[in-house]
Design a protein around this motif. Structure first.
Motif, PDB file in Angstrom:
ATOM      1  N   ARG A  65       0.843  -1.195   0.000  1.00 21.78           N
ATOM      2  CA  ARG A  65       0.000   0.000   0.000  1.00 21.78           C
ATOM      3  C   ARG A  65       0.874   1.240   0.000  1.00 21.78           C
ATOM      4  NH1 ARG A  65      -0.556   2.195   5.186  1.00 21.78           N
ATOM      5  NH2 ARG A  65       0.567   1.019   6.761  1.00 21.78           N
ATOM      6  N   ILE A  66       0.277   2.357  -0.358  1.00 16.08           N
ATOM      7  CA  ILE A  66       0.985   3.616  -0.281  1.00 16.08           C
ATOM      8  C   ILE A  66       0.702   4.195   1.096  1.00 16.08           C
ATOM      9  CG2 ILE A  66       1.297   5.886  -1.334  1.00 16.08           C
ATOM     10  CD1 ILE A  66      -0.008   4.783  -3.859  1.00 16.08           C
TER      11      ILE A  66
ATOM     12  N   GLN B  11      -5.920  -2.904  -3.856  1.00 16.59           N
ATOM     13  CA  GLN B  11      -5.530  -2.531  -2.504  1.00 16.59           C
ATOM     14  C   GLN B  11      -5.722  -1.039  -2.392  1.00 16.59           C
ATOM     15  OE1 GLN B  11      -1.623  -3.216  -3.883  1.00 16.59           O
ATOM     16  NE2 GLN B  11      -1.360  -4.960  -2.557  1.00 16.59           N
ATOM     17  N   PRO B  12      -6.300  -0.580  -1.297  1.00 17.95           N
ATOM     18  CA  PRO B  12      -6.438   0.865  -1.159  1.00 17.95           C
ATOM     19  C   PRO B  12      -5.088   1.531  -0.944  1.00 17.95           C
ATOM     20  CG  PRO B  12      -7.203  -0.247   0.808  1.00 17.95           C
ATOM     21  CD  PRO B  12      -6.880  -1.315  -0.188  1.00 17.95           C
ATOM     22  N   VAL B  13      -5.049   2.818  -1.224  1.00 17.09           N
ATOM     23  CA  VAL B  13      -3.806   3.563  -1.106  1.00 17.09           C
ATOM     24  C   VAL B  13      -3.244   3.515   0.302  1.00 17.09           C
ATOM     25  CG1 VAL B  13      -2.846   5.887  -1.150  1.00 17.09           C
ATOM     26  CG2 VAL B  13      -4.276   5.110  -3.003  1.00 17.09           C
ATOM     27  N   ALA B  14      -4.009   3.960   1.228  1.00 15.61           N
ATOM     28  CA  ALA B  14      -3.456   4.080   2.573  1.00 15.61           C
ATOM     29  C   ALA B  14      -4.421   3.524   3.596  1.00 15.61           C
ATOM     30  CB  ALA B  14      -3.172   5.534   2.881  1.00 15.61           C
ATOM     31  N   THR B  15      -3.878   2.942   4.593  1.00 14.58           N
ATOM     32  CA  THR B  15      -4.683   2.500   5.717  1.00 14.58           C
ATOM     33  C   THR B  15      -3.999   2.967   6.978  1.00 14.58           C
ATOM     34  OG1 THR B  15      -3.511   0.443   5.481  1.00 14.58           O
ATOM     35  CG2 THR B  15      -5.782   0.484   4.735  1.00 14.58           C
ATOM     36  N   GLU B 235     -10.905   4.810  -3.413  1.00 16.55           N
ATOM     37  CA  GLU B 235      -9.982   4.585  -4.512  1.00 16.55           C
ATOM     38  C   GLU B 235     -10.641   3.908  -5.708  1.00 16.55           C
ATOM     39  OE1 GLU B 235      -5.765   2.424  -5.413  1.00 16.55           O
ATOM     40  OE2 GLU B 235      -6.185   3.363  -3.499  1.00 16.55           O
TER      41      GLU B 235
END
Lengths: 78, 358
Positions: A65-66, B11-15, B235
């Motif tokens: 992930r970013i 997958q989402p950018v940030a968690t 996203e």
């Protein structure tokens, strides 16, 4: 000086992650060595299975992930 | 080789891990409230679309323009609402699965049982075609059999929530279920066949020599999981809504104007050669699930056979050229060819099967 590794084969999300790391360093006025790891064997050795991944001084902080800017700053301040 | 950009990720950018304590009763109340609102809006869409078309725009539902407008006004919010809810749910579900956890489950599993598990886990594990190679190395070096690894790699891109929601919203649950069921079947059987063919020596030698380091896992709390789901929505929905809009607009235009059975002669059941042609055209084409739907919509609506259409869709999103090029780093050409061949053959069978029974 800390070493920040950004793992990724060169995809857009990996570049974005590297940029965020650089912004975080600039905001915090910290010096660190930023290393881009795109070699698959090196990735495997670090235990990275999902990119982008970020490691600070060898410890994986996020994978697949970013991370957010705030998160990266938090790791850099540790 | 241009390796950048072309990856489909779920997958989402940030968690961001939320460290604040959660007020559970407030969260649950809010969630329930949102769900009820969602339901109310969803059930009112059809009458609302009819009312807007006839009373406000003054169009007849019998006319081409009227039926196209009503179709667009009804389908756009419907699909976006479904997308939001399901992407959120799948996002929360995905937060329980990571590549390394999936690897632990699959390592040392027997073939077949392993293939089934891998296909199922391929649906729920966050996956990005750009990280197909590190994932492949991680699986293979941990002792996940080659065929089982392939079952995962086939299911992961082919069966994704965007495809399922769009099929569900536009063609009903039967078509969506067929897609998931047969996609899973292809992933399981193709992986199993590749495993039986004993192709281990067609994996680049360095892969087996790679030293896989210990993978660290992030621990997620419930607030973190909810955020994971929410980030997925932001996203994925943020990325696909223009495709959905264009798709439905195309669908609406076809709905209103193109004559029925327009496609029947070229892509109908009677044209036996249409299935292989659809697969052959689909393999080199690259599109995400949202981008392909307008085409699927257009084909089905105007008399193309369901099997032919599903085969086309599977070939486009399940076998993507960029992913194959990425995998070339770890697979020798013969294994790449077998991979494309076996999966392509599976898709072909599915196409014929549905044309036969439907």
């Amino acid at each position: 000086m800390k070493t920040v590794q950004v793992f990724g084969p060169g995809c857009a999300r990996c570049k974005q992650t590297e940029q965020l790391v650089r912004i975080a360093l600039k905001d915090l006025e910290l010096e660190a060595e930023v290393v881009k790891v795109s070699d698959y064997q090196a990735m495997a050795a670090a235990g990275v299975m999902a990119t982008p991944a970020v490691a600070i001084d060898g410890a994986i902080k996020a994978s697949g992930r970013i991370p957010t800017l705030a998160e990266i700053k938090g790791w850099l301040k540790e | 080789m241009n390796k950048s950009n072309r990856c489909d990720c779920n997958q989402p950018v940030a968690t961001t891990p939320a460290n604040r304590p959660v007020n559970w009763s407030r969260t649950l109340l809010l969630g329930a409230g949102l769900l009820v609102t969602w339901g109310l809006v969803y059930w009112q869409l059809e009458p609302f679309a009819r009312w807007l078309t006839t009373s406000v725009f003054g169009l007849s539902l019998e006319s081409s323009l009227g039926s196209a407008v009503a179709f667009f006004i009804y389908d756009t919010p419907k699909v976006l609402l479904l997308l939001t809810l399901i992407v959120f749910g799948v996002g929360v579900l995905r937060s329980f699965f990571t590549a390394s956890r999936t690897r632990t489950i699959l390592a040392g599993k027997r073939e077949f049982v392993g293939n089934i598990l891998a296909g199922l886990l391929g649906i729920v594990t966050p996956f990005c075609s750009c990280s197909a190679v590190p994932l492949f190395i991680g699986f293979v070096t941990a002792g996940v059999p080659l065929g089982v690894t392939f079952s995962f790699l086939i299911a992961a891109p082919m069966i994704n929530e965007v495809a399922v929601v769009l099929l569900l919203g536009l063609f009903g649950w039967q078509v969506a279920a067929l897609y998931v069921g047969t996609g899973l079947m292809i992933a399981i059987l193709a992986g199993w066949v590749i495993g039986r063919l004993r192709m281990e020596r067609h994996v680049e030698a360095w892969v087996y020599q790679a030293q896989m380091g210990e993978s660290q896992e992030e621990r997620l709390t419930w607030p973190g999981r909810i955020r994971f789901g929410w980030n997925s929505v932001r996203e994925i929905v943020g990325k696909v809504w223009p495709y959905v809009l264009v798709g439905i607009a195309v669908g609406a235009a076809i709905h209103g104007w193109v004559p029925q059975d327009f496609m029947a002669s070229i892509m109908g059941k009677a044209a036996w050669w249409s299935v292989p042609v659809a697969v052959l055209i689909g393999i080199p084409m690259y599109s995400n699930a949202a981008g392909i739907i307008p085409i699927v919509q257009a084909l089905l609506e105007k008399g193309a056979a369901l099997g032919t259409t599903l085969a086309f869709m599977m070939a486009v999103i399940g076998l993507s050229l960029p992913e194959t090029i990425i995998l070339r780093r770890v697979l020798k050409p013969r294994l790449i060819a077998v991979f494309i061949g076996v999966v392509g053959f599976g898709i072909l069978l599915v196409g014929y099967l549905f044309n036969l029974v439907m």
